[in-house]
Design a protein around this motif. Structure first.
Motif, short mmCIF file in Angstrom:
data_model
loop_
_atom_site.label_atom_id
_atom_site.label_comp_id
_atom_site.label_asym_id
_atom_site.label_seq_id
_atom_site.Cartn_x
_atom_site.Cartn_y
_atom_site.Cartn_z
N GLY A 41 -12.20 42.02 33.82
CA GLY A 41 -13.03 42.40 34.95
C GLY A 41 -12.59 43.66 35.65
N THR A 42 -11.33 44.01 35.50
CA THR A 42 -10.81 45.21 36.16
C THR A 42 -11.54 46.48 35.74
OG1 THR A 42 -8.65 44.14 36.35
CG2 THR A 42 -8.71 46.53 36.65
N PRO A 43 -11.71 46.78 34.44
CA PRO A 43 -12.45 48.00 34.09
C PRO A 43 -13.92 47.95 34.48
CG PRO A 43 -11.83 46.81 32.11
CD PRO A 43 -11.16 46.14 33.25
N VAL A 44 -14.51 46.75 34.48
CA VAL A 44 -15.91 46.63 34.89
C VAL A 44 -16.07 47.01 36.35
CG1 VAL A 44 -17.83 45.03 35.18
CG2 VAL A 44 -16.39 44.86 33.16
N VAL A 45 -15.19 46.51 37.18
CA VAL A 45 -15.26 46.81 38.61
C VAL A 45 -15.01 48.29 38.86
CG1 VAL A 45 -14.13 46.39 40.82
CG2 VAL A 45 -14.69 44.48 39.34
N LEU A 46 -13.99 48.86 38.23
CA LEU A 46 -13.71 50.28 38.44
C LEU A 46 -14.84 51.17 37.92
CD1 LEU A 46 -9.89 50.61 37.71
CD2 LEU A 46 -11.06 50.65 39.90
N GLY A 47 -15.39 50.84 36.76
CA GLY A 47 -16.51 51.61 36.22
C GLY A 47 -17.75 51.52 37.10
N ALA A 48 -18.04 50.32 37.60
CA ALA A 48 -19.21 50.14 38.48
C ALA A 48 -19.01 50.88 39.79
CB ALA A 48 -19.46 48.66 38.73
N LEU A 49 -17.81 50.83 40.34
CA LEU A 49 -17.55 51.56 41.58
C LEU A 49 -17.65 53.06 41.39
CD1 LEU A 49 -14.65 49.48 43.18
CD2 LEU A 49 -17.04 49.60 43.90
N ALA A 50 -17.18 53.55 40.24
CA ALA A 50 -17.30 54.98 39.95
C ALA A 50 -18.77 55.37 39.80
CB ALA A 50 -16.53 55.34 38.68
N PHE A 51 -19.56 54.52 39.17
CA PHE A 51 -20.98 54.82 39.00
C PHE A 51 -21.71 54.80 40.34
CE2 PHE A 51 -25.32 53.16 38.43
CZ PHE A 51 -25.86 54.24 37.75
N LEU A 52 -21.45 53.77 41.13
CA LEU A 52 -22.15 53.64 42.41
C LEU A 52 -21.68 54.66 43.44
CD1 LEU A 52 -22.24 49.76 42.65
CD2 LEU A 52 -24.14 51.29 42.11
N GLY A 53 -20.49 55.21 43.26
CA GLY A 53 -19.95 56.17 44.23
C GLY A 53 -20.29 57.61 43.94
N THR A 54 -20.88 57.88 42.78
CA THR A 54 -21.21 59.27 42.43
C THR A 54 -22.71 59.49 42.53
OG1 THR A 54 -21.33 58.66 40.09
CG2 THR A 54 -19.23 59.53 40.89
N LYS A 55 -23.08 60.75 42.64
CA LYS A 55 -24.49 61.12 42.74
C LYS A 55 -25.02 61.52 41.38
CE LYS A 55 -24.15 62.73 47.47
NZ LYS A 55 -24.31 63.85 48.38
N ALA A 56 -26.31 61.33 41.19
CA ALA A 56 -26.97 61.74 39.94
C ALA A 56 -27.19 63.25 39.95
CB ALA A 56 -28.29 61.00 39.79
N ALA A 57 -27.77 63.76 38.89
CA ALA A 57 -28.02 65.20 38.78
C ALA A 57 -29.00 65.68 39.85
CB ALA A 57 -28.56 65.54 37.40
N ASP A 58 -29.88 64.80 40.31
CA ASP A 58 -30.83 65.20 41.34
C ASP A 58 -30.27 65.05 42.75
OD1 ASP A 58 -30.77 62.48 41.46
OD2 ASP A 58 -32.93 62.19 41.22
N GLY A 59 -29.01 64.66 42.88
CA GLY A 59 -28.36 64.58 44.18
C GLY A 59 -28.50 63.26 44.89
N ARG A 60 -29.10 62.26 44.23
CA ARG A 60 -29.27 60.96 44.88
C ARG A 60 -28.27 59.95 44.33
NH1 ARG A 60 -35.24 59.21 44.20
NH2 ARG A 60 -34.60 59.51 42.05
N ARG A 61 -27.90 59.02 45.19
CA ARG A 61 -27.01 57.94 44.77
C ARG A 61 -27.83 56.84 44.12
NH1 ARG A 61 -21.97 58.84 46.26
NH2 ARG A 61 -21.56 60.01 48.15
N PRO A 62 -27.21 56.01 43.28
CA PRO A 62 -27.94 54.92 42.65
C PRO A 62 -28.46 53.91 43.68
CG PRO A 62 -25.79 55.20 41.63
CD PRO A 62 -25.83 56.08 42.81
N SER A 63 -29.63 53.38 43.42
CA SER A 63 -30.23 52.38 44.29
C SER A 63 -30.31 51.06 43.54
CB SER A 63 -31.63 52.83 44.70
OG SER A 63 -32.30 51.77 45.35
N PHE A 64 -30.01 49.96 44.23
CA PHE A 64 -30.10 48.65 43.60
C PHE A 64 -31.54 48.24 43.33
CE2 PHE A 64 -25.77 48.06 45.40
CZ PHE A 64 -25.13 47.80 44.19
N LEU A 65 -32.49 48.93 43.90
CA LEU A 65 -33.90 48.64 43.66
C LEU A 65 -34.41 49.29 42.39
CD1 LEU A 65 -35.24 49.05 47.31
CD2 LEU A 65 -34.62 46.95 46.12
#
Length: 98
Positions: A41-65
């Motif tokens: 679970g450790t790499p899953v949590v770190l990978g998910a946090l890195a994904f959710l903490g970074t912005k996409a190419a269009d400058g927006r953060r990921p949305s859970f919707l």
């Protein structure tokens, strides 16, 4: 750049997960399932946090919707699980051939 951060966090999380897995396995050998869940679970949590903490190419953060966010999180979990299993097998073979 975002993919490099996610891959880096998966690799660091996998190495940290294997270390945590080894420490738990050594102290409580019968509880191997707990060691695998925490170590995997450790790499899953770190990978998910890195994904959710970074912005996409269009400058927006990921949305859970957004469904693409959920597919990306499933992909990160699959990549982390695969990397964790591959490194566990590689360590097992290295120790076995010793």
């Amino acid at each position: 750049m975002r993919i490099l951060l996610i891959l880096g966090s998966l690799i660091v999380g996998t190495i940290a997960g294997i270390c945590v897995f080894g420490m738990i396995w050594r102290t409580t050998a019968p509880e191997g399932a707990v060691a695998m869940v925490i170590g995997g679970g450790t790499p899953v949590v770190l990978g998910a946090l890195a994904f959710l903490g970074t912005k996409a190419a269009d400058g927006r953060r990921p949305s859970f919707l957004d469904i693409r966010t959920w597919f990306a999180l499933v992909g990160i979990a699959a990549a982390a699980a695969g990397l964790f299993v591959i490194l566990i097998v590689a360590l097992f073979l290295a120790v076995q051939r010793g």
